[in-house]
Enzyme design. Structure first.
Site, PDB file in Angstrom:
ATOM      1  CB  SER A  63      -8.223   0.702   5.836  1.00 21.23           C
ATOM      2  OG  SER A  63      -8.955   1.899   5.822  1.00 21.23           O
ATOM      3  CE  LYS A 115      -3.962   1.832   2.644  1.00 19.87           C
ATOM      4  NZ  LYS A 115      -4.789   1.624   3.856  1.00 19.87           N
ATOM      5  CB  SER A 120      -8.128   3.458   2.845  1.00 18.40           C
ATOM      6  OG  SER A 120      -7.264   2.908   3.810  1.00 18.40           O
TER       7      SER A 120
END
Lengths: 93, 493
Positions: free
Chosen positions: B178, B79, B154
């Site tokens: 997330s 990420k 996210s």
């Protein structure tokens, strides 16, 4: 939440908002805050606040010097620099 | 094609046994990424050249009978809010557009030490603020199961990449769900470890009392091995705790006979999609068949979790994001009159609207005259939420509930209603507030063919037990083996 409050918070946040953004934020933040109001239906008079879920307290370490990233590396992401200083607009008028 | 559908441990076995070259896998994978990326939009940065270099190095090690790491040759995505030395780390924000970390995050370093192959940095909601990956300043990631739908967020880029076989595994971060929510929406396995289990050194801070790095994988065993690599104490993160890391794969098949599963009534009320409800209830029948006992219970303060979260997380975010001032790194405005003006313009240009909204909310909750009413009040209710879990875990071994109230939502559907978006995380937020670990695993499909996730929550540092419970279910079902029907051009085998 009104326009005056939005402008006050925007200034604290160092964020510039357009007039249109202010209107949207007044509406959205008011909605969110009224949702948050539901917390006031709970009696928390004798409840301690929680910050760390595992009850860890201050963590200390030995004050031993260690190597860190190099001075060159510190500056690779700077927009403006002079020698080994970060350059910023004039601070004192 | 089939090769890329393999899970991480299968791929590693083939590489180590010399059945396959690591370089061949990397080449195949990048071919697929190039084909699918225009539809899925999972990556902000890909690192093909470096990945091939690393693959050659691993192939050489194996050829020379040298010892290789736990993740030898496994292509992994990270990420884009986790620092990677000399690979840009943007947080999907304009304010960090060209940011080049001069150091590796603890987890990045661990991946390298264990011979994983870093293939790129995945899309996210800007600064991990969001539940749909629509808040990225660069691209909107699509759900591989139906590109009209969001992948969740996210960590939506990481989840979509793994679900579309554009990565074998991925790292994400979980502040309010997330990792788990996008794992659920994309039909893969997502683990949020205990607060303090994984060092956050090098994870760009959002809500510091909530943030935790987690794993996104194709199955439970892959999650176990990836967690094995990233877990552990790190003196550079003062919230990381000195608790021994068990062997997560050892005894993973120990079953659930006699296990007491708690079902919180508050998680099965209005707002829960009937397809999700049915999938979870069906899953519970499987657990009962395997010898587990179902215990219905109450977590009475559940309904306050979202309100607490949006005060605590945003208050912490407003402080953490004060560092973006355009001086030492990140975007700086071109036209400023004086230093204060430079800060304000830099931040206004650099941050997107959701980030601005959250900074504003956080500063409001911390501002003079409002601190007691908002931040202190929320921190006290947080204690009540944690106490709910402590009380529950006296009678049960784990909690099972939905990960997301709905199987998914369409791109644009919630984008203009922040509060509705916040309520997407209603089932995942409580674990972050209490600091407990959670895992989301695939447990069914909606009538529209979207995957559904089941969340298993456990006591602090009981990741090993959660993995065993998840594995028992995975052995009985094949939801984790289903693949989205992606339109793959014929030229790709």
């Amino acid at each position: 939440m009104d326009k005056k409050e939005i402008e006050y918070i925007a200034n604290l946040s160092r964020i510039e908002l357009t007039e249109a953004e202010k209107e949207v934020f007044i509406h959205q933040l008011s909605n969110i805050l009224s949702y948050i109001e539901k917390l006031n239906t709970l009696d928390t008079e004798n409840i301690k606040p929680l910050a760390h879920t595992m009850n860890a307290s201050n963590v200390f370490r030995e004050d031993k010097p260690e190597s860190s990233i190099s001075r060159e590396d510190v500056f690779i992401n700077a927009t403006a620099k002079i020698d080994t200083f970060f350059k910023v607009p004039k601070v004192i008028e | 094609m089939k090769l890329l559908e393999s899970n991480s441990l299968q791929i590693k076995k083939k590489i180590v046994s010399r059945e396959l070259h690591s370089t061949d896998i990397v080449r195949h994978l990048f071919e697929r990424i190039k084909n699918l990326e225009p539809d899925i939009q999972a990556y902000i940065t890909t690192t093909e050249e470096e990945a091939l270099k690393k693959a050659i190095e691993i192939d050489k090690k194996i050829e020379n009978n040298q010892q290789v790491g736990l993740l030898a040759g496994i292509p992994i995505a990270i990420k884009d809010n986790i620092c990677t030395k000399n690979i840009s780390t943007t947080c999907a924000s304009k304010i960090l557009k060209d940011f080049m970390p001069p150091y590796d995050a603890f987890v990045t370093k661990r991946l390298k030490e264990e011979d994983a192959i870093i293939i790129g940095k995945t899309n996210l909601d800007e600064f991990a603020m969001g539940s749909s990956t629509e808040n990225s300043r660069y691209k909107i990631t699509r759900n591989p199961w139906n590109v009209e739908y969001v992948p969740g967020g996210s960590s939506g880029g990481s989840a979509a990449a793994v679900a579309a076989d554009m990565a074998f595994m991925a790292l994400g971060s979980d502040t309010g769900g997330s990792v788990r929510q996008p794992a659920a929406l994309c039909g893969i396995v997502g683990v949020k470890p205990t607060y303090g289990r994984v060092s956050r050194y090098g994870l760009v801070a959002f809500g510091s009392s909530l943030d935790q790095i987690g794993t996104l994988t194709k199955n439970v065993k892959d999650a176990a091995v990836l967690l094995q690599v990233i877990a552990g104490y790190d003196p550079r993160d003062s919230t990381s705790l000195q608790v021994p890391v068990p062997d997560y794969l050892d005894n993973i098949n120990s079953g659930v006979n006699g296990l007491r599963i708690g079902i919180p009534n508050e998680y099965f009320t209005e707002g829960l999609h009937s397809d999700v409800n049915k999938a979870i209830k069906d899953a519970l029948k499987i657990y009962e068949k395997l010898g587990a006992n179902i215990v219905y219970l109450s977590l009475p303060h559940t309904e306050y979790a979202v309100a607490v979260y949006y005060i605590v997380a945003n208050a912490e975010a407003s402080s953490n994001l004060a560092r973006y001032d355009g001086v030492r790194y990140g975007h700086r405005t071109n036209n400023a009159r004086g230093i204060i003006d430079m800060y304000s313009r830099t931040r206004s240009e650099g941050f997107g609207s959701e980030v601005k909204r959250r900074i504003m909310l956080g500063n409001y909750a911390l501002s003079s005259g409002y601190y007691d009413a908002y931040y202190l009040k929320a921190s006290k209710v947080r204690t009540l939420i944690k106490n709910d879990f402590d009380n529950a875990f006296e009678k049960i071994d784990c909690i099972i509930c939905p990960t997301s109230p709905v199987p998914g939502f369409k791109v644009g559907e919630r984008a203009n209603n922040p509060l509705q978006m916040y309520l997407s995380d209603i089932y995942t937020i409580p674990a972050n507030l209490a600091g407990i670990p959670g895992i989301s695993i695939p447990c069914g499909f909606s009538s529209d063919g979207l995957p559904i996730g089941m969340q298993i929550l456990g006591k602090h540092f009981e990741e090993k037990r959660l993995l065993q419970i998840a594995y028992a279910f995975e052995q009985e079902t094949d939801f984790h083996l289903k693949k989205p029907a992606l339109r793959v051009p014929l030229r790709q085998r």
